[in-house]
Design a protein around this motif. Structure first.
Motif, PDB file in Angstrom:
ATOM      1  N   GLY A 561       0.817  -1.031   0.067  1.00  0.00           N
ATOM      2  CA  GLY A 561       0.032   0.188   0.171  1.00  0.00           C
ATOM      3  C   GLY A 561       0.708   1.004   0.352  1.00  0.00           C
ATOM      4  O   GLY A 561       1.854   1.080   0.094  1.00  0.00           O
ATOM      5  N   LYS A 562      -0.075   2.542   0.139  1.00  0.00           N
ATOM      6  CA  LYS A 562       1.063   3.448   0.071  1.00  0.00           C
ATOM      7  C   LYS A 562       1.095   4.556   1.361  1.00  0.00           C
ATOM      8  O   LYS A 562      -0.567   4.483   2.120  1.00  0.00           O
ATOM      9  CB  LYS A 562      -0.135   4.598  -0.554  1.00  0.00           C
ATOM     10  N   ILE A 563       1.735   5.228   1.892  1.00  0.00           N
ATOM     11  CA  ILE A 563       1.647   6.180   3.356  1.00  0.00           C
ATOM     12  C   ILE A 563       1.264   7.548   3.083  1.00  0.00           C
ATOM     13  O   ILE A 563       1.204   7.772   2.361  1.00  0.00           O
ATOM     14  CB  ILE A 563       3.374   5.666   3.947  1.00  0.00           C
ATOM     15  N   ILE A 564      -0.220   7.187   3.499  1.00  0.00           N
ATOM     16  CA  ILE A 564      -0.407   8.512   3.093  1.00  0.00           C
ATOM     17  C   ILE A 564      -0.691   9.832   4.429  1.00  0.00           C
ATOM     18  O   ILE A 564      -0.868  10.520   4.560  1.00  0.00           O
ATOM     19  CB  ILE A 564      -1.510   8.784   2.948  1.00  0.00           C
ATOM     20  N   ALA A 565      -0.289   9.267   5.268  1.00  0.00           N
ATOM     21  CA  ALA A 565       0.117  10.079   6.741  1.00  0.00           C
ATOM     22  C   ALA A 565       1.276  10.086   8.063  1.00  0.00           C
ATOM     23  O   ALA A 565       0.822   7.998   7.823  1.00  0.00           O
ATOM     24  CB  ALA A 565      -1.212   9.932   7.104  1.00  0.00           C
ATOM     25  N   VAL A 566       1.854  10.111   8.378  1.00  0.00           N
ATOM     26  CA  VAL A 566       2.972  10.223   9.362  1.00  0.00           C
ATOM     27  C   VAL A 566       2.865  10.909  10.294  1.00  0.00           C
ATOM     28  O   VAL A 566       3.000  12.158  10.477  1.00  0.00           O
ATOM     29  CB  VAL A 566       4.337   9.696   8.447  1.00  0.00           C
ATOM     30  N   ASP A 567       2.429  10.948  11.458  1.00  0.00           N
ATOM     31  CA  ASP A 567       1.814  11.745  12.554  1.00  0.00           C
ATOM     32  C   ASP A 567       2.527  11.592  13.437  1.00  0.00           C
ATOM     33  O   ASP A 567       2.744  12.493  14.633  1.00  0.00           O
ATOM     34  CB  ASP A 567       0.632  10.881  13.199  1.00  0.00           C
ATOM     35  N   VAL A 568       4.177  11.056  13.668  1.00  0.00           N
ATOM     36  CA  VAL A 568       5.555  10.923  14.804  1.00  0.00           C
ATOM     37  C   VAL A 568       6.730  11.661  13.459  1.00  0.00           C
ATOM     38  O   VAL A 568       6.774  10.600  12.866  1.00  0.00           O
ATOM     39  CB  VAL A 568       4.839  10.297  15.544  1.00  0.00           C
ATOM     40  N   ALA A 569       7.786  11.911  15.139  1.00  0.00           N
ATOM     41  CA  ALA A 569       8.745  11.366  14.400  1.00  0.00           C
ATOM     42  C   ALA A 569       9.575  11.073  15.291  1.00  0.00           C
ATOM     43  O   ALA A 569       9.692  10.329  16.375  1.00  0.00           O
ATOM     44  CB  ALA A 569       9.600  13.140  14.921  1.00  0.00           C
ATOM     45  N   ALA A 570      11.390  10.418  15.165  1.00  0.00           N
ATOM     46  CA  ALA A 570      12.002   9.912  16.051  1.00  0.00           C
ATOM     47  C   ALA A 570      12.467  10.197  16.844  1.00  0.00           C
ATOM     48  O   ALA A 570      12.394  11.430  16.435  1.00  0.00           O
ATOM     49  CB  ALA A 570      13.236   9.257  14.684  1.00  0.00           C
ATOM     50  N   GLY A 571      12.684   9.806  17.609  1.00  0.00           N
ATOM     51  CA  GLY A 571      11.952  10.291  19.834  1.00  0.00           C
ATOM     52  C   GLY A 571      11.380  10.693  19.836  1.00  0.00           C
ATOM     53  O   GLY A 571      11.426  11.152  21.080  1.00  0.00           O
ATOM     54  N   GLN A 606       7.443   7.185   5.410  1.00  0.00           N
ATOM     55  CA  GLN A 606       7.875   8.228   4.608  1.00  0.00           C
ATOM     56  C   GLN A 606       6.773   8.809   3.489  1.00  0.00           C
ATOM     57  O   GLN A 606       5.843   7.667   3.476  1.00  0.00           O
ATOM     58  CB  GLN A 606       9.283   8.428   3.854  1.00  0.00           C
ATOM     59  N   GLN A 607       5.378   9.891   4.202  1.00  0.00           N
ATOM     60  CA  GLN A 607       4.970  10.258   3.112  1.00  0.00           C
ATOM     61  C   GLN A 607       4.581   9.977   2.034  1.00  0.00           C
ATOM     62  O   GLN A 607       5.647  10.615   1.941  1.00  0.00           O
ATOM     63  CB  GLN A 607       3.608  11.280   3.600  1.00  0.00           C
ATOM     64  N   GLY A 608       3.337   9.371   1.186  1.00  0.00           N
ATOM     65  CA  GLY A 608       3.520   8.796   0.143  1.00  0.00           C
ATOM     66  C   GLY A 608       4.447   8.040  -0.744  1.00  0.00           C
ATOM     67  O   GLY A 608       4.189   7.764  -1.441  1.00  0.00           O
ATOM     68  N   ALA A 609       5.068   7.055  -0.003  1.00  0.00           N
ATOM     69  CA  ALA A 609       5.917   6.081  -0.337  1.00  0.00           C
ATOM     70  C   ALA A 609       5.084   5.229  -0.893  1.00  0.00           C
ATOM     71  O   ALA A 609       3.635   4.350  -0.088  1.00  0.00           O
ATOM     72  CB  ALA A 609       7.162   5.701   0.870  1.00  0.00           C
ATOM     73  N   GLN A 610       5.153   3.913  -1.727  1.00  0.00           N
ATOM     74  CA  GLN A 610       4.337   2.611  -1.956  1.00  0.00           C
ATOM     75  C   GLN A 610       5.506   1.509  -0.973  1.00  0.00           C
ATOM     76  O   GLN A 610       6.925   1.596  -1.588  1.00  0.00           O
ATOM     77  CB  GLN A 610       4.626   2.354  -3.331  1.00  0.00           C
TER      78      GLN A 610
END
Length: 624
Positions: A561-571, A606-610
C-alpha cells in the motif's frame, strides 16, 4: 383532468406522488431548498423551482414562494403532500384565490378540524363517540383542576391546536396537575401560538386505530377500512398495519360508519384520516369493542402510513386525490371496496437508538434497501440526510395473505437494510417485529416504552459479527489485485489461517464465516457488518498490535500500500493506542497505532511512499 402539478413538498412523499403522476401522464414540478438541489424528487420531476435556503421556514413553509413557483412554471394545481403546509387552511385558500387547484380538502374543512376542542363538539353533534373529558371555554387553572377531579385520574392534558405529541401531558395524581398544566401550556404556546388545552380520560391500554376516508365534490364519502398505528414512540408512529388486529366485522362496521359520518359533517373532499383511541382491554379475547373506541382527531391530508391501505384495497390514493380534485366522483362505491390480506409498514429513521434516538445526519456512503417488498424513499446512495428536515429515510412496506406472513416479510426487509455511516433504527425495528407480544398482537401505545431495553440492540459486536467481518475482508481481497492469502495479516508474526480484524482498539485473528453474509468493505473503515439491520464498523487490519509487535515493537506493513500520513517523528514519546501512521490499501485507509507506551526509535516510513507487505515502518521501544 389536471395536466400539470406542483408538489409543495420534498423527500419520499414527493417521489411517491411523482410515481402516480408519471403513470397518469401529468407533468410535475418540484420545489426545492438549497439543501435539496440534488435531491431525488428534484431529479425525478419534469421541472423544478428553487424556493429558498435550507431552513423550512425560509423555503417549504413559504406559501407565497410556492404559489409563485406554481405560476411561473405553468402548474395548474398544487399537491401539499403531508407535513409542512398540508393542513394550513390559509395556504389552501391562497392557492384557490390564485386561481390554482388545491389537491386537498376545502379550507373550511381544515379549519373545522384544526382545533381539537371544536372538532370534538362537531363530532358529538354528528353522533361520533368521543373520549370522556372536558373541552370547555373556561381555561382557568381552577376549573381545569376541578374537571380533572370529576373525570378521574389519570387524565391527559392536550393542547387544542397542533399535534405530533407536543403540548400533551399524562397526569397521574391531583398533586401533579398544576405543574403539568403549566408545562403543557408553555409548550403549546411555543409550538402553536395557542395555550388552550382540553382534558381527556386516560385510557390505560390505548390502541391507536384510524380510518381512511375519502370524499368528493358530488356528496359522496366512503371509507377504506382501518389501520392500527399503536406502535409509537413519544407519540410518533413507528410501525403501522392494516387491517387492525383483533377487529371483528361488527366493530369494523360501526367504527368505519362513524368515520364516514365525521367526513360528511365537515363536507369533506379528498383523502383524510379519522383517528380513534381504543381501550385494548375492553374487547373479548384481546379484541376491540365498539363501545370503547373514541374519536381523537381528524387529519385533513394524506397520511404517512397510507401505503398499507393501498396494499389491502388495491387503490392508488394519490390517483384518487387527483381525480377528485379535477372534479370527478370517487372511482369506487363503498360496496366495491374490500380487504385483501394484510399489510404492514415500518418507518426507517436516521437516528441512533443506543444514544437516546438522537438524529443522525450526513452522507449515505453505503445505501441498500431490500427489494423484497414496497419501498418509499426520497434518497439514494451518496445523498445526504439533512439536519433541517424530518429524519425519515424510507418507509418499508410488506403485503401478504396473513398478518404472520406480512410481519415475517417486513422483518426480512428491515434485516436486509445496509446503511453507513448514517445510523438508523433498522435493528430496533427488527427487534420490535420479532418481539413475542408484537407477534401475538398484544400491543398498545405503551409497547415501545415498556420493552425499550429489549428493543435497543447492543453496540458491541458478537462472535458472529467478527466472523462476518472477516469473511467480508477475505472476499474483498479475493476479488482485488492482492492474492487471497495476503489477508492473513501479520505484524512480524507467523502467517495465520485467520483474518486479522479490529474493533475499537481490539484486534483478533478470526476464522471467516462459512457463507457470504450481509457485510461490505466500505469507505475508510474497512468492513461494515450488517446483521438484522444493525451496522457495525470494523478495521480491516490489526493496528500495530500483533504478538511480534508487542514483543519487539516492530511496526510492519500488513499489506502492500501507500503511506498517506505519518503522525510522529523519531525520538517522539508515544502512548499505547496512539496513531503512528496511516496506510491506504484496497481503496481503504488503515491506521497503525502504538502497541504500548514507549519511544519511536526508528521511522523508515515516509509520507507518499509505496511499501510492500512486512516492510518495517516504525519501531517502538518500551518506556522504562
Amino acid at each position: 383532468m389536471i395536466q400539470s402539478l406542483l408538489i409543495a413538498n420534498r423527500g419520499e412523499i414527493a417521489c411517491r406522488i411523482i410515481r402516480t403522476t408519471n403513470a397518469m401522464n401529468i407533468r410535475t414540478i418540484a420545489v426545492y431548498s438549497d439543501a435539496d438541489a440534488g435531491a431525488l424528487h428534484v431529479q425525478q420531476a419534469d421541472d423544478a423551482v428553487r424556493i429558498g435556503p435550507p431552513p423550512a421556514a425560509e423555503s417549504y413553509l413559504r406559501g407565497e414562494a410556492i404559489i409563485a413557483a406554481a405560476k411561473s412554471s405553468g402548474a395548474e394545481a398544487i399537491h401539499p403532500g403531508y407535513g409542512f403546509l398540508s393542513e394550513n387552511s390559509e395556504f389552501a385558500q391562497a392557492v384557490i384565490d390564485a386561481g390554482l387547484i388545491w389537491v386537498g380538502p376545502k379550507p373550511d374543512s381544515i379549519r373545522a378540524m384544526g382545533l381539537k376542542d371544536a372538532a370534538k363538539q362537531l363530532m358529538r353533534d354528528a353522533g361520533v363517540p368521543v373520549t370522556p373529558g372536558y373541552d370547555g371555554t373556561d381555561q382557568s387553572p381552577e376549573r381545569l383542576a376541578q374537571e380533572a377531579e370529576q373525570i378521574g385520574y389519570p387524565v391527559l392534558i392536550k393542547a387544542v391546536a397542533g399535534g405530533g405529541g407536543k403540548g400533551m401531558r399524562k397526569v397521574d395524581r391531583a398533586s401533579d396537575f398544576a405543574a403539568s398544566l403549566e408545562s403543557c401550556r408553555r409548550e403549546a404556546q411555543a409550538s402553536f401560538g395557542n395555550d388552550h388545552v382540553l382534558l381527556e380520560k386516560w385510557i390505560t391500554s390505548p390502541r391507536h386505530i384510524e380510518v381512511q376516508i375519502f370524499g368528493d365534490s358530488h356528496g359522496n364519502a366512503v371509507h377504506l377500512f382501518e389501520r392500527d398505528c399503536s406502535l409509537q414512540r413519544r407519540h410518533q408512529k413507528v410501525i403501522e398495519e392494516a387491517p387492525a388486529p383483533g377487529m371483528d366485522a361488527a366493530t369494523r362496521e360501526q367504527l368505519c360508519a362513524a368515520a364516514v359520518r365525521a367526513a360528511k359533517a365537515v363536507d369533506y373532499v379528498g383523502a383524510g384520516t379519522v383517528e380513534f383511541i381504543a381501550d385494548g382491554n375492553a374487547g373479548t379475547d384481546g379484541g376491540l369493542s365498539a363501545d370503547n373506541i373514541f374519536f381523537m382527531e381528524m387529519n385533513t391530508r394524506l397520511q404517512v402510513e397510507h401505503p398499507v391501505t393501498e396494499e389491502i384495497t388495491r387503490v392508488d390514493l394519490v390517483e384518487w386525490q387527483l381525480r377528485v380534485a379535477s372534479g370527478e366522483p370517487i372511482p369506487l362505491a363503498q360496496d366495491d371496496l374490500t380487504i385483501r390480506g394484510h399489510a404492514i409498514e415500518a418507518r426507517l429513521y436516521a437516528e441512533d437508538p443506543s444514544s437516546g434516538f438522537l438524529p443522525s445526519t450526513g452522507r449515505l456512503d453505503h445505501f441498500h434497501l431490500s427489494e423484497s417488498g414496497r419501498v418509499e424513499t426520497g434518497v439514494a446512495q451518496t445523498h445526504a440526510i439533512s439536519p433541517h428536515y424530518d429524519p425519515m429515510i424510507a418507509k418499508l412496506i410488506y403485503h401478504a395473505d396473513t398478518r404472520e406472513q406480512a410481519v415475517d416479510g417486513l422483518q426480512k426487509m428491515v434485516a436486509e437494510t445496509q446503511i453507513w455511516p448514517v445510523k438508523t433504527n433498522a435493528a430496533f425495528l427488527a427487534r420490535a417485529l420479532d418481539h413475542p407480544d408484537f407477534r401475538s398482537a398484544n400491543l398498545d401505545t405503551g409497547f415501545i416504552a415498556a420493552h425499550e431495553d429489549a428493543l435497543i440492540p447492543s453496540t458491541e459486536p458478537n462472535d458472529q459479527h467478527w466472523r462476518i467481518a472477516a469473511r467480508a475482508i477475505q472476499d474483498h481481497s479475493a476479488g482485488g489485485a492482492e492474492p487471497k492469502g495476503l489477508m492473513g495479516f501479520r505484524l512480524n508474526a507467523p502467517t495465520e489461517t485467520g483474518i486479522w480484524v479490529g474493533y475499537d482498539g481490539e484486534f483478533r485473528s478470526v476464522e471467516p464465516a462459512g457463507q457470504a453474509a450481509l457485510a461490505s468493505v466500505t469507505g475508510d473503515r474497512g468492513p461494515i457488518t450488517f446483521d438484522s439491520g444493525q451496522a457495525i464498523a470494523f478495521d480491516a487490519v490489526a493496528r500495530g498490535t500483533g504478538q511480534g509487535a508487542i514483543g519487539d515493537g516492530a511496526i510492519l506493513a500488513p499489506m502492500p500500500g501507500k503511506i498517506i500520513a505519518v503522525d510522529v517523528a523519531a525520538g517522539d514519546s508515544v502512548e499505547e493506542g496512539q496513531r503512528l501512521l496511516v496506510m491506504e490499501a484496497m481503496k481503504m485507509e488503515h491506521t497503525l497505532t502504538a502497541p504500548f507506551t514507549g519511544i519511536v526509535t526508528d521511522l523508515p516510513a515516509q509520507q507518499g511512499a509505496q511499501v510492500q507487505v512486512d516492510t518495517l515502518l516504525a519501531r517502538i521501544e518500551p518506556a522504562e
